[in-house]
Write a protein that holds these residues in place. Structure first.
Motif, PDB file in Angstrom:
ATOM      1  N   GLY A  71       0.808  -1.213   0.000  1.00 33.00           N
ATOM      2  CA  GLY A  71       0.000   0.000   0.000  1.00 33.00           C
ATOM      3  C   GLY A  71       0.840   1.261   0.000  1.00 33.00           C
ATOM      4  O   GLY A  71       0.522   2.241  -0.692  1.00 33.00           O
ATOM      5  N   ALA A  72       1.945   1.241   0.761  1.00 35.12           N
ATOM      6  CA  ALA A  72       2.791   2.426   0.843  1.00 35.12           C
ATOM      7  C   ALA A  72       3.438   2.753  -0.491  1.00 35.12           C
ATOM      8  O   ALA A  72       3.351   3.888  -0.986  1.00 35.12           O
ATOM      9  CB  ALA A  72       3.857   2.239   1.921  1.00 35.12           C
ATOM     10  N   TYR A  73       4.082   1.780  -1.117  1.00 30.38           N
ATOM     11  CA  TYR A  73       4.850   2.090  -2.326  1.00 30.38           C
ATOM     12  C   TYR A  73       3.970   2.180  -3.564  1.00 30.38           C
ATOM     13  O   TYR A  73       4.326   2.858  -4.528  1.00 30.38           O
ATOM     14  CB  TYR A  73       6.007   1.093  -2.475  1.00 30.38           C
ATOM     15  N   PHE A  74       2.805   1.555  -3.528  1.00 29.62           N
ATOM     16  CA  PHE A  74       1.814   1.803  -4.576  1.00 29.62           C
ATOM     17  C   PHE A  74       1.367   3.262  -4.515  1.00 29.62           C
ATOM     18  O   PHE A  74       1.351   3.978  -5.525  1.00 29.62           O
ATOM     19  CB  PHE A  74       0.620   0.865  -4.396  1.00 29.62           C
ATOM     20  N   GLY A  75       1.010   3.724  -3.327  1.00 33.03           N
ATOM     21  CA  GLY A  75       0.562   5.097  -3.179  1.00 33.03           C
ATOM     22  C   GLY A  75       1.636   6.111  -3.515  1.00 33.03           C
ATOM     23  O   GLY A  75       1.362   7.135  -4.146  1.00 33.03           O
ATOM     24  N   LEU A  76       2.872   5.837  -3.113  1.00 27.78           N
ATOM     25  CA  LEU A  76       3.973   6.755  -3.420  1.00 27.78           C
ATOM     26  C   LEU A  76       4.236   6.813  -4.922  1.00 27.78           C
ATOM     27  O   LEU A  76       4.574   7.872  -5.463  1.00 27.78           O
ATOM     28  CB  LEU A  76       5.233   6.336  -2.665  1.00 27.78           C
ATOM     29  N   ALA A  77       4.099   5.670  -5.602  1.00 27.87           N
ATOM     30  CA  ALA A  77       4.283   5.657  -7.059  1.00 27.87           C
ATOM     31  C   ALA A  77       3.201   6.484  -7.745  1.00 27.87           C
ATOM     32  O   ALA A  77       3.478   7.252  -8.681  1.00 27.87           O
ATOM     33  CB  ALA A  77       4.276   4.219  -7.578  1.00 27.87           C
ATOM     34  N   VAL A  78       1.954   6.352  -7.280  1.00 26.85           N
ATOM     35  CA  VAL A  78       0.880   7.181  -7.833  1.00 26.85           C
ATOM     36  C   VAL A  78       1.159   8.657  -7.569  1.00 26.85           C
ATOM     37  O   VAL A  78       1.006   9.514  -8.450  1.00 26.85           O
ATOM     38  CB  VAL A  78      -0.484   6.780  -7.221  1.00 26.85           C
ATOM     39  N   SER A  79       1.613   8.969  -6.362  1.00 24.46           N
ATOM     40  CA  SER A  79       1.911  10.352  -5.999  1.00 24.46           C
ATOM     41  C   SER A  79       2.991  10.940  -6.902  1.00 24.46           C
ATOM     42  O   SER A  79       2.927  12.119  -7.264  1.00 24.46           O
ATOM     43  CB  SER A  79       2.342  10.422  -4.533  1.00 24.46           C
ATOM     44  N   ARG A  80       3.962  10.119  -7.255  1.00 25.24           N
ATOM     45  CA  ARG A  80       5.028  10.595  -8.147  1.00 25.24           C
ATOM     46  C   ARG A  80       4.479  10.965  -9.517  1.00 25.24           C
ATOM     47  O   ARG A  80       4.846  12.002 -10.088  1.00 25.24           O
ATOM     48  CB  ARG A  80       6.124   9.528  -8.295  1.00 25.24           C
ATOM     49  N   VAL A  81       3.582  10.162 -10.053  1.00 26.57           N
ATOM     50  CA  VAL A  81       3.017  10.429 -11.376  1.00 26.57           C
ATOM     51  C   VAL A  81       2.151  11.692 -11.349  1.00 26.57           C
ATOM     52  O   VAL A  81       2.157  12.484 -12.300  1.00 26.57           O
ATOM     53  CB  VAL A  81       2.203   9.230 -11.872  1.00 26.57           C
ATOM     54  N   LEU A  82       1.415  11.892 -10.257  1.00 25.74           N
ATOM     55  CA  LEU A  82       0.489  13.017 -10.169  1.00 25.74           C
ATOM     56  C   LEU A  82       1.148  14.295  -9.647  1.00 25.74           C
ATOM     57  O   LEU A  82       0.481  15.324  -9.527  1.00 25.74           O
ATOM     58  CB  LEU A  82      -0.680  12.662  -9.237  1.00 25.74           C
ATOM     59  N   TYR A  83       2.433  14.267  -9.370  1.00 21.70           N
ATOM     60  CA  TYR A  83       3.113  15.369  -8.682  1.00 21.70           C
ATOM     61  C   TYR A  83       2.976  16.701  -9.422  1.00 21.70           C
ATOM     62  O   TYR A  83       3.141  16.792 -10.635  1.00 21.70           O
ATOM     63  CB  TYR A  83       4.601  15.057  -8.512  1.00 21.70           C
ATOM     64  N   LYS A  84       2.641  17.735  -8.637  1.00 18.88           N
ATOM     65  CA  LYS A  84       2.666  19.121  -9.098  1.00 18.88           C
ATOM     66  C   LYS A  84       3.266  19.976  -7.979  1.00 18.88           C
ATOM     67  O   LYS A  84       3.107  19.670  -6.799  1.00 18.88           O
ATOM     68  CB  LYS A  84       1.259  19.632  -9.432  1.00 18.88           C
ATOM     69  N   LEU A  91       2.599   3.199 -10.727  1.00 18.31           N
ATOM     70  CA  LEU A  91       2.920   4.082 -11.849  1.00 18.31           C
ATOM     71  C   LEU A  91       1.859   3.986 -12.943  1.00 18.31           C
ATOM     72  O   LEU A  91       1.408   5.006 -13.488  1.00 18.31           O
ATOM     73  CB  LEU A  91       4.303   3.734 -12.410  1.00 18.31           C
ATOM     74  N   LEU A  92       1.446   2.766 -13.264  1.00 22.79           N
ATOM     75  CA  LEU A  92       0.416   2.590 -14.291  1.00 22.79           C
ATOM     76  C   LEU A  92      -0.921   3.187 -13.840  1.00 22.79           C
ATOM     77  O   LEU A  92      -1.622   3.849 -14.622  1.00 22.79           O
ATOM     78  CB  LEU A  92       0.248   1.103 -14.605  1.00 22.79           C
ATOM     79  N   THR A  93      -1.267   2.958 -12.579  1.00 22.45           N
ATOM     80  CA  THR A  93      -2.519   3.512 -12.060  1.00 22.45           C
ATOM     81  C   THR A  93      -2.475   5.036 -12.054  1.00 22.45           C
ATOM     82  O   THR A  93      -3.469   5.707 -12.376  1.00 22.45           O
ATOM     83  CB  THR A  93      -2.780   2.985 -10.638  1.00 22.45           C
ATOM     84  N   GLY A  94      -1.318   5.605 -11.696  1.00 24.59           N
ATOM     85  CA  GLY A  94      -1.171   7.056 -11.721  1.00 24.59           C
ATOM     86  C   GLY A  94      -1.384   7.637 -13.107  1.00 24.59           C
ATOM     87  O   GLY A  94      -1.995   8.711 -13.255  1.00 24.59           O
ATOM     88  N   LEU A  95      -0.892   6.942 -14.121  1.00 22.99           N
ATOM     89  CA  LEU A  95      -1.080   7.414 -15.492  1.00 22.99           C
ATOM     90  C   LEU A  95      -2.564   7.442 -15.863  1.00 22.99           C
ATOM     91  O   LEU A  95      -3.028   8.365 -16.547  1.00 22.99           O
ATOM     92  CB  LEU A  95      -0.311   6.522 -16.465  1.00 22.99           C
ATOM     93  N   VAL A  96      -3.314   6.426 -15.405  1.00 24.57           N
ATOM     94  CA  VAL A  96      -4.757   6.415 -15.672  1.00 24.57           C
ATOM     95  C   VAL A  96      -5.450   7.531 -14.891  1.00 24.57           C
ATOM     96  O   VAL A  96      -6.307   8.248 -15.424  1.00 24.57           O
ATOM     97  CB  VAL A  96      -5.357   5.045 -15.310  1.00 24.57           C
ATOM     98  N   MET A  97      -5.067   7.712 -13.624  1.00 26.30           N
ATOM     99  CA  MET A  97      -5.701   8.729 -12.786  1.00 26.30           C
ATOM    100  C   MET A  97      -5.403  10.146 -13.267  1.00 26.30           C
ATOM    101  O   MET A  97      -6.158  11.073 -12.967  1.00 26.30           O
ATOM    102  CB  MET A  97      -5.223   8.568 -11.337  1.00 26.30           C
ATOM    103  N   ARG A  98      -4.327  10.313 -14.012  1.00 27.91           N
ATOM    104  CA  ARG A  98      -3.940  11.641 -14.487  1.00 27.91           C
ATOM    105  C   ARG A  98      -4.776  12.103 -15.674  1.00 27.91           C
ATOM    106  O   ARG A  98      -4.722  13.275 -16.065  1.00 27.91           O
ATOM    107  CB  ARG A  98      -2.452  11.634 -14.854  1.00 27.91           C
TER     108      ARG A  98
END
Length: 451
Positions: free
Chosen positions: A179-192, A403-410
């Motif tokens: 859960g931690a590193y999944f969330g951090l990977a998503v956070s990296r993709v969505l970073y502003k 990372l893949l989930t972050g790309l979809v969420m973006r």
């Protein structure tokens, strides 16, 4: 023409719930013990319901209060916690059936207390990831995350339990590290940049007290979280080891917090979060005979790692890697989870029938050849290697999946919040002006020392 927000979110949520109901109609039934046509079935309520209730409170009350730490995000922190948890529990039963149920047999998937516990575990995984995204994502984005993350999480658990046969009774690898590193990977993709500079990224005296209520719920019920999947004497050890680890963790957390302050004062963020790291760090070996002093050592190490992480780690992640972690999930779940995995691997390498007794083949079923005890199939060192392989697999699937989930969420279709509504309830909630903090001059920005 793009659908307005007032249409898009209700449409998506109602569609998801309708699909769940249709799938349950076709494929899901009660477990045998709840089926009135099978009265002689084993009745699991006394064995599982008390601890299930504890885990349920942790997920929906403990995490909920813990995520009210932001001054203007209390409705969202608690509200999205309930929404994500409810979706995750329902979706987990379906996804787990694809990985763990023999669909070819034609038998219906059983809704049982054990599966509901697994649902809560998956909800906890998602809510840990939510900590890295809190205040920076809209509800549609979060729904996308929960749908995708539950699939990746169960894929990881399937590999770890069915192929690597790695022991992780408290879910430190499969839940906390993932859960931690999944969330951090998503956070990296969505970073502003605005995620860090927003003036609403602040906690306050009252919001910190509410978050501390969540800490107390989590702290009190964590032994059940680590013990509910264990059996026989292993369940009792899991309760005792987790309790011992948490006790030491609180003491060392406050000691280190004071040491790191120029004035020798305590930081409430450390008590809210780092004091729980002992429950994470002892999870993998909770049902192993590590002795009470061993659990205390693990809890003490977790407190040191987590407190230093909250003091320095969040800023390092953000400045060096552009990974913004407002709830500090790397410090509470990620690094202590890795410590747990290493402790579990060490215990696996030291495990013999002399120090584990018959529990050796319960904790490490792959050590028994063809299910026959006292006939080792894997050596202790081999089992330790498989434990480390499960950690590596968890990190790999979590990061790539995130990372893949972050790309979809973006994608723009999911309506990420405008900068003016970051960490602010007013974008999606009816908020009364009375009591809502409009002046943030008296509350503190996160990751600074003192109020």
């Amino acid at each position: 023409m793009a659908l307005p927000k007032r249409v898009k979110f209700p449409l998506a949520t109602l569609l998801i719930q309708a699909v769940f109901i249709i799938i349950y109609v076709i494929f899901v039934d009660y477990e045998d013990a709840a089926d009135p046509t099978k009265p002689d079935s084993d009745y699991p309520t006394p064995r599982y319901y008390p601890m299930f209730q504890d885990v349920h409170v942790m997920v929906f009350v403990g995490f909920g209060f813990l995520y009210t730490f932001l001054q203007r995000y209390g409705y969202s922190g608690f509200g999205y916690n309930i929404l994500l948890g409810a979706v995750a529990v329902q979706w987990t039963l379906i996804v787990r059936a694809l990985f763990f149920h023999d669909m070819a047999s034609g038998s219906r998937v059983k809704m049982s207390l054990i599966e509901m516990i697994n649902g809560d575990f998956n909800a906890a995984t998602v809510l840990i990831s939510f900590g890295a995204l809190i205040g920076k994502t809209g509800p549609l984005q979060l729904l996308v995350m929960v749908i995708l993350e539950v699939v990746f999480a169960n894929l990881n658990q399937y590999i770890g339990t069915e192929h690597l046969t790695a022991s992780d009774v408290g879910g430190s690898m499969y839940i906390h590290v993932f859960g931690a590193y999944f969330g951090l990977a998503v956070s990296r993709v969505l970073y502003k940049d605005s995620h860090e500079t927003s003036t609403s990224l602040r906690s306050g005296y009252l919001s910190d007290i509410f978050a501390l209520v969540g800490t107390v719920f989590l702290w009190c019920f964590w032994p059940s979280f680590n013990a509910v999947s264990a059996v026989d004497d292993g369940r009792l050890r899991a309760v005792l080891n987790t309790f011992a680890s948490l006790l030491a963790c609180v003491v060392v957390t406050l000691a280190v917090s004071s040491m790191l302050s120029r004035r020798g004062t305590f930081d409430i963020i450390h008590l809210q979060n780092a004091s729980l790291a002992g429950g994470v760090a002892v999870g993998t070996c909770a049902d192993m005979p590590i002795k009470p002093w061993g659990a205390m050592v693990i809890g003490s190490l977790a407190a040191i790692i987590s407190t230093f992480g909250y003091k320095y780690g969040c800023d390092i992640l953000s400045s060096k890697w552009k990974v913004h972690d407002p709830a500090g999930i790397n410090n509470l779940h990620g690094m202590p989870g890795i410590l747990a995995a290493l402790a579990g691997a060490a215990m696996a390498g030291l495990a013999t029938s002399n120090n584990f007794g018959d529990s050796l083949y319960v904790v490490f079923p792959a050590r028994a050849s063809n299910g026959t005890i006292y006939a080792d199939d894997r050596s202790a060192n081999e089992q330790a290697g498989y434990q480390l392989a499960a950690l590596a697999t968890t990190l790999g699937i979590a990061i790539v999946g995130g990372l893949l989930t972050g790309l979809v969420m973006r994608l723009p279709v999911w309506d990420d919040p405008e900068d003016e509504y970051l960490y602010d309830d007013r974008d999606y909630w009816e908020v009364s002006d009375q009591g809502f903090p409009s002046d943030l001059s008296e509350v503190r920005p996160l990751n600074t020392e003192g109020y």
